[in-house]
Design a protein around this motif. Structure first.
Motif, PDB file in Angstrom:
ATOM      1  N   TYR A   3       0.962  -1.131  -0.062  1.00 12.85           N
ATOM      2  CA  TYR A   3      -0.035   0.230  -0.012  1.00 12.85           C
ATOM      3  C   TYR A   3       0.987   1.200   0.000  1.00 12.85           C
ATOM      4  O   TYR A   3       2.093   1.314   0.695  1.00 12.85           O
ATOM      5  N   SER A   4       0.471   2.075  -0.675  1.00 21.05           N
ATOM      6  CA  SER A   4       1.066   3.498  -0.583  1.00 21.05           C
ATOM      7  C   SER A   4      -0.058   4.515  -0.820  1.00 21.05           C
ATOM      8  O   SER A   4      -1.213   4.356  -1.346  1.00 21.05           O
ATOM      9  N   GLY A   5       0.120   5.671  -0.152  1.00 15.52           N
ATOM     10  CA  GLY A   5      -0.880   6.866  -0.412  1.00 15.52           C
ATOM     11  C   GLY A   5      -0.292   7.941   0.351  1.00 15.52           C
ATOM     12  O   GLY A   5       0.770   8.175   0.474  1.00 15.52           O
ATOM     13  N   GLY A   6      -1.227   8.999   0.305  1.00 13.85           N
ATOM     14  CA  GLY A   6      -0.733  10.071   0.846  1.00 13.85           C
ATOM     15  C   GLY A   6      -1.732  11.400   0.528  1.00 13.85           C
ATOM     16  O   GLY A   6      -2.805  11.242  -0.408  1.00 13.85           O
ATOM     17  N   ILE A   7      -1.557  12.581   1.188  1.00 19.55           N
ATOM     18  CA  ILE A   7      -2.404  13.779   0.945  1.00 19.55           C
ATOM     19  C   ILE A   7      -2.004  14.531  -0.413  1.00 19.55           C
ATOM     20  O   ILE A   7      -0.829  14.949  -0.747  1.00 19.55           O
ATOM     21  N   CYS A   8      -3.120  14.657  -1.252  1.00 17.07           N
ATOM     22  CA  CYS A   8      -2.659  15.267  -2.757  1.00 17.07           C
ATOM     23  C   CYS A   8      -2.736  16.589  -2.743  1.00 17.07           C
ATOM     24  O   CYS A   8      -3.013  17.311  -1.681  1.00 17.07           O
ATOM     25  N   LYS A   9      -2.562  17.260  -4.059  1.00 16.23           N
ATOM     26  CA  LYS A   9      -2.889  18.841  -4.262  1.00 16.23           C
ATOM     27  C   LYS A   9      -4.291  19.293  -3.785  1.00 16.23           C
ATOM     28  O   LYS A   9      -4.105  20.506  -3.035  1.00 16.23           O
ATOM     29  N   GLN A  10      -5.227  18.310  -3.759  1.00 19.04           N
ATOM     30  CA  GLN A  10      -6.579  18.890  -3.332  1.00 19.04           C
ATOM     31  C   GLN A  10      -6.633  18.724  -1.797  1.00 19.04           C
ATOM     32  O   GLN A  10      -7.793  18.755  -1.439  1.00 19.04           O
ATOM     33  N   ARG A  11      -5.673  18.173  -1.163  1.00 16.10           N
ATOM     34  CA  ARG A  11      -5.652  18.001   0.384  1.00 16.10           C
ATOM     35  C   ARG A  11      -6.746  16.855   0.751  1.00 16.10           C
ATOM     36  O   ARG A  11      -7.417  17.019   1.669  1.00 16.10           O
TER      37      ARG A  11
END
Length: 203
Positions: free
Chosen positions: A152-160
């Motif tokens: 798994y990977s993931g995170g907060i994108c530019k759109q928050r």
């Protein structure tokens, strides 16, 4: 962006190359990474690298250093700190600090794991706070040089908002380095990542 098992050699050169390509049409390059570091005993210094969005429009240059904090039969903790500088035509000159822990686990039945979750700490007004899971993966050593995995990977994108990017992987260990293929779901489709890691003693 790596973790190594300690060896007796005093100095090791570590080379990392990664890139991703969108699987659906158009088959654009999604990112590229090139990195070089030296490990001296438990210390990692220097660590220099470059990352972009595939076409050098948004670039990140970084310098890092750190050390192996803990080494046990079943567990390793390697800690680095990355100072990053954004560049390129689509950049906003962002500067940030990544606090980059790498946690490696080894288990019975030929299973292993690696997890990296890091915060982005702003060093100027253009950069915003962030949190990302670079990878959290469990691998099975099916054969001496072949490993299969799910992660798994993931995170907060530019759109928050939080983006999820799960993947499956296949790794081949060779004398020319580790070749790691990820088939990954991303927002709007899927991508294939190719990751290469080579560790060489300095003579």
């Amino acid at each position: 962006m790596f973790a190594e098992t300690p060896h007796s050699s005093p100095v090791k050169n570590i080379y990392v190359v990664r890139f991703g390509e969108q699987l659906q049409s158009p088959h654009i390059v999604t990112y590229r990474v090139v990195e070089w570091a030296q490990k001296r005993g438990r210390w990692i210094l220097p660590d220099l690298g470059y990352k972009d969005n595939g076409y050098a429009q948004d670039q990140i240059w970084f310098v890092a250093g750190g050390a192996q904090i803990l080494h046990r039969d079943r567990f390793d903790w390697t800690q680095e700190f990355y100072f990053t500088q954004e560049a390129g035509p689509e950049s906003h000159n962002k500067r940030s600090l990544w606090i980059w822990p790498v946690l490696d686990g080894r288990y019975p039945h030929h299973l292993s794991s690696q997890a990296v979750m890091f915060p982005t700490i702003p060093l100027d007004s253009a950069q915003r706070w962030g949190l990302d899971v670079d990878r959290a993966r469990v691998e099975w050593n099916a054969k001496p040089r072949w490993l299969t995995g799910v992660g798994y990977s993931g995170g907060i994108c530019k759109q928050r908002t939080w983006q999820n990017r799960p993947f499956v992987s296949l790794k081949r260990k060779t004398q020319m380095g580790d070749f790691d293929l990820w088939a990954q779901r991303v927002p709007g489709g899927a991508q294939l990542q190719v990751r290469w890691l080579l560790v060489r003693d300095e003579h």
